[in-house]
Design an enzyme around this catalytic site. Sequence first.
Site, PDB file in Angstrom:
ATOM      1  CB  CYS B  86     -30.341 -11.611 -70.248  1.00 15.90           C
ATOM      2  SG  CYS B  86     -31.046 -12.668 -68.941  1.00 15.90           S
ATOM      3  CG  HIS B 203     -29.517 -15.082 -73.681  1.00 16.30           C
ATOM      4  ND1 HIS B 203     -28.275 -14.348 -72.976  1.00 16.30           N
ATOM      5  CD2 HIS B 203     -30.305 -15.362 -72.705  1.00 16.30           C
ATOM      6  CE1 HIS B 203     -28.916 -14.096 -71.686  1.00 16.30           C
ATOM      7  NE2 HIS B 203     -30.041 -14.762 -71.464  1.00 16.30           N
ATOM      8  CD  GLU B 205     -26.158 -13.840 -75.712  1.00 15.30           C
ATOM      9  OE1 GLU B 205     -26.884 -13.067 -76.561  1.00 15.30           O
ATOM     10  OE2 GLU B 205     -26.077 -14.041 -74.722  1.00 15.30           O
TER      11      GLU B 205
END
Lengths: 83, 237
Positions: B86, B203, B205
């Site tokens: 990002c 994302h 994560e």
Amino acid sequence: MDSNEKAVVYVRLKEGVLDPQGLTIHKALLQMGYSDFLSVRSGRFFELEINSECADIDRKIGEVCSRLLSNPVIEEFTVERIR
Amino acid sequence: MKVGVVTFPGSNCDYDAYAAVKSVLKEDVEFLWHKSTDLCGSDMVILPGGFSYGDYLRAGAIARFSPLMEEIVRFAHSGGMVMGVCNGFQVLTECGLLPGALMRNSHLRFCCKYVYLRVENNGSRFTGACRPGEILRIPIAHGEGNYYYFEDDIRRLEDNGQVVFRYVDRDGRVNDEANPNGSANNIAGIINREGNVLGMMPHPERAVEDLLGSADGLRVFESVRTACSAIAEAGGN
């Protein structure tokens, strides 16, 4: 009133790069009835106050324009000097 | 494997990345402060999501001049693995480690939702644990993720296999409806020519456990771990 010279830097998207912000503003103009504006391109400007004792200010202005103020991949800039 | 997670002023996914590596992957991880110049022996550096320097000027434009970034550019040029998610992807394009630019979303809105990604190249160090063409469900959250590059350059990226993730629909089809931001060719993630730097808008994560809604992002971290141990066995970069 300050008397230092200034560089005004205009940054805009290169021709051919889609400018969704400009398109949206243009659409709003049309909705408001302003049909004589055929397109809108958006951009931004920066005013840099210059130290009058600097010897190679032109080079430095060019440097900050391409290293920081604009992204050379998608944007171009013009510089105007005002006293 | 040791992972370094960079914290810029305004980073907000640094703890998510840290937790993904520490608690889920169970590997060594350390925060790296943007003013430091020490990568603390990291095998891979993560540039996390967020709004570094408030996204002032352009997203990622100011973060790239932090002292730590100079070190990271050197690290990447010597073959070190770097992954930008990002805002991290935006920083990587701004500093020239990855080609192209990330522009305002074509619809001008911030977009926060789950998307489907197709793995376009599972031969990279970041996607080795994925099956060819595997569909991953991973969230996005950005206002400037519209990947732009000149047509010829995009073609070159495609030919080189540098496009690793593409936005698709649930069935894996590439179409405009599945493109959340107007990115050229529905591009969601790319690697550099050498293959040691990854940038992606989604994302991973945030998708490392079923409890979070998806564990598909773990694939990326597992791929990295495998790549790192292969590098270690071969005796460094």
